[in-house]
Design a protein around this motif. Structure first.
Motif, PDB file in Angstrom:
ATOM      1  N   TYR A 154      -7.041 -41.391  39.362  1.00 34.93           N
ATOM      2  CA  TYR A 154      -8.395 -40.962  39.659  1.00 34.93           C
ATOM      3  C   TYR A 154      -9.335 -41.204  38.478  1.00 34.93           C
ATOM      4  CZ  TYR A 154      -7.541 -36.631  36.973  1.00 34.93           C
ATOM      5  OH  TYR A 154      -7.263 -35.718  35.978  1.00 34.93           O
ATOM      6  N   GLY A 166     -18.102 -36.244  41.080  1.00 34.49           N
ATOM      7  CA  GLY A 166     -16.827 -35.893  41.703  1.00 34.49           C
ATOM      8  C   GLY A 166     -15.777 -36.864  41.219  1.00 34.49           C
ATOM      9  N   CYS A 167     -15.137 -37.571  42.133  1.00 39.98           N
ATOM     10  CA  CYS A 167     -14.137 -38.537  41.688  1.00 39.98           C
ATOM     11  C   CYS A 167     -13.847 -39.562  42.775  1.00 39.98           C
ATOM     12  CB  CYS A 167     -12.840 -37.836  41.278  1.00 39.98           C
ATOM     13  SG  CYS A 167     -11.894 -37.144  42.666  1.00 39.98           S
ATOM     14  N   VAL A 173     -15.938 -37.016  47.006  1.00 35.50           N
ATOM     15  CA  VAL A 173     -14.673 -37.703  46.713  1.00 35.50           C
ATOM     16  C   VAL A 173     -14.523 -38.914  47.631  1.00 35.50           C
ATOM     17  CG1 VAL A 173     -12.155 -37.499  46.632  1.00 35.50           C
ATOM     18  CG2 VAL A 173     -13.596 -35.534  46.011  1.00 35.50           C
ATOM     19  N   VAL A 176     -15.082 -35.743  51.765  1.00 32.17           N
ATOM     20  CA  VAL A 176     -14.130 -36.770  51.349  1.00 32.17           C
ATOM     21  C   VAL A 176     -14.218 -37.902  52.357  1.00 32.17           C
ATOM     22  CG1 VAL A 176     -11.692 -37.319  50.996  1.00 32.17           C
ATOM     23  CG2 VAL A 176     -12.566 -35.100  50.296  1.00 32.17           C
ATOM     24  N   LEU A 222     -10.349 -41.698  43.934  1.00 25.29           N
ATOM     25  CA  LEU A 222      -8.910 -41.616  43.688  1.00 25.29           C
ATOM     26  C   LEU A 222      -8.150 -42.576  44.588  1.00 25.29           C
ATOM     27  CD1 LEU A 222      -7.365 -39.763  46.084  1.00 25.29           C
ATOM     28  CD2 LEU A 222      -8.640 -37.962  44.970  1.00 25.29           C
ATOM     29  N   LEU A 269     -11.540 -34.063  39.244  1.00 27.30           N
ATOM     30  CA  LEU A 269     -10.939 -33.606  40.490  1.00 27.30           C
ATOM     31  C   LEU A 269     -11.472 -32.221  40.855  1.00 27.30           C
ATOM     32  CD1 LEU A 269      -7.173 -34.553  40.043  1.00 27.30           C
ATOM     33  CD2 LEU A 269      -8.723 -35.510  41.735  1.00 27.30           C
TER      34      LEU A 269
END
Length: 410
Positions: free
Chosen positions: A100, A193-194, A167, A144, A196, A104
């Motif tokens: 990532y 955010g991230c 995400v 997400v 991944l 998180l």
């Protein structure tokens, strides 16, 4: 060590279910690596088809991948780490390792909603993907999605208009922008955010990766929202996985007779929740997160959510922006200040108060970069608590994350 986890995920012929079975049998990648042939074959439940690959103990490929991660500022999270999401751990084939970039979220303590749909979609689908992404995030949920063209992209863009983390789960290595035109979108997501993936750097976006990736989307989430999908689409695969994992499935009604909407309309006929706005999705979970969720269609509700989470007034916009040509622009924004879109006039707002763990971690920060692992060691707190505190300190404008997982005071 991470290299043993990377080694495990690069074993040919084992697959996601095989790795999950091995972890169930032996516990950790380090243990799996240490075993000899007799240890494997005399274990009840061991599949001999895995043997040849597991007996190859070379770590050269793993070490090369870890060097790539360092170069690309990619962090790793293993199945055995304390911060690994329990929701994801409890699916039938959880990823042994996640790569990532960014920060998180605490997935297990948030109302996470996966928003999915077709790459080839109508203007109707694009409009509602962005609207629902924004409404879910404004109501306190974490969006997400997959980062693909079409519905995924618009849902992520909508969610980025809020103060909540966002995400994107990729079907390739995190050093590869797929699709290429979403490069700047992914950079924004990393700031808020991230992104991944279970695939290491340099992994190309092969067609077979995306159906496998979809189990992570649903596995991280409480529910899956299908915005618009034809029959036999990847979004419907995600919906099926969600049902297998015990997740809720929501769908937006589409026009009858339009192929783009045939799959999502079928979901509604078969029992998916029909929803007409983002709050209708999140209110199903309001009893689980009574303080964190509220009807985000009103400014008052958004302010209430933000204040309860972060102890400060809702900022006008993020201090980190990206211009149309992709150049990063950091706006001078010391703690306790916000700026208006309409003018350069500064407005003073109260600095956000710090909670217990945040105070502990903030006291260890200085103007000199310090690594997250060193903060964990000095604070005496669990690594997950330190990560959560650092996330909140960034949100409150009290800390800055640097390359290589280093931090300093803002």
């Amino acid at each position: 060590m991470h290299k043993h986890w990377v080694w495990l995920t690069t074993r040919k012929g084992v697959g996601t279910r095989g790795r999950a079975a091995l972890l169930e049998l032996y516990g950790t990648a380090e243990r799996i690596y240490e075993l000899k042939e007799n240890d494997y074959v005399h274990t009840e439940g061991f599949d001999r088809r895995w043997l040849e690959s597991l007996l190859d103990k070379s770590l050269d490929e793993a070490e090369e991948i870890l060097r790539d991660c360092d170069n690309e500022e990619i962090d790793l999270l293993t199945y055995a780490d304390e911060g690994y999401p329990k929701r994801l751990k409890h699916i039938s084939d959880p990823p042994a390792l996640l790569y990532y970039k960014g920060t998180l979220p605490d997935f297990d303590n948030e109302a996470v909603i996966a928003v999915v749909g077709s790459r080839r979609c109508s203007a109707y689908g694009l409009m509602y993907a962005k609207q629902f992404g924004r409404q879910i995030a404004n109501s306190g949920g974490i969006v997400v999605s997959g980062g693909a063209r079409g519905i995924d992209t618009m849902a992520l863009k909508g969610a980025l208009d809020s103060s909540m983390p966002v995400v994107a789960v990729m079907g390739c290595g995190l050093d590869i922008d797929y699709p290429r035109e979403n490069h700047f979108l992914f950079q924004k997501i990393i700031q808020h955010g991230c992104i991944l993936s279970e695939y290491p750097p340099k992994t190309e976006p092969e067609r077979g990766h995306f159906p496998v990736r979809n189990r992570i989307l649903s596995g991280l989430s409480l529910g899956v929202l299908v915005v618009e999908a034809p029959e036999k689409s990847g979004a419907l695969i995600t919906a099926d996985l969600a049902l297998q994992q015990g997740r809720d499935v929501f769908a937006i009604p589409g026009n009858i007779g339009v192929k783009h909407c045939a799959g999502s309309n079928r979901l509604i006929r078969e029992g998916a929740y029909m929803v007409e706005d983002g709050w209708e999705v999140l209110r199903e979970y309001a009893y689980l997160f009574p303080v964190k969720l509220s009807d985000g269609r009103s400014r008052e509700a958004m302010e209430r959510i933000f204040r309860s989470r972060y102890g400060m007034s809702l900022p006008v916009y993020s201090p980190v922006t990206f211009s149309d040509d992709g150049d990063k622009k950091v706006v001078d924004n010391p703690a306790g200040k916000t700026y208006s879109d309409e003018s350069d006039e500064k407005r003073t707002v109260p600095a956000a108060p710090l909670a217990g763990d945040e105070q502990t971690v903030y006291a260890l920060l200085t103007d000199q970069p310090i690594h997250c692992d060193e903060l964990t060691a000095k604070s005496g707190l669990p690594s997950r608590s330190v990560t959560a505190a650092l996330t909140m300190l960034q949100i409150k404008g009290r800390a800055v994350k640097l390359a290589g997982n280093y931090y300093k005071r803002n």
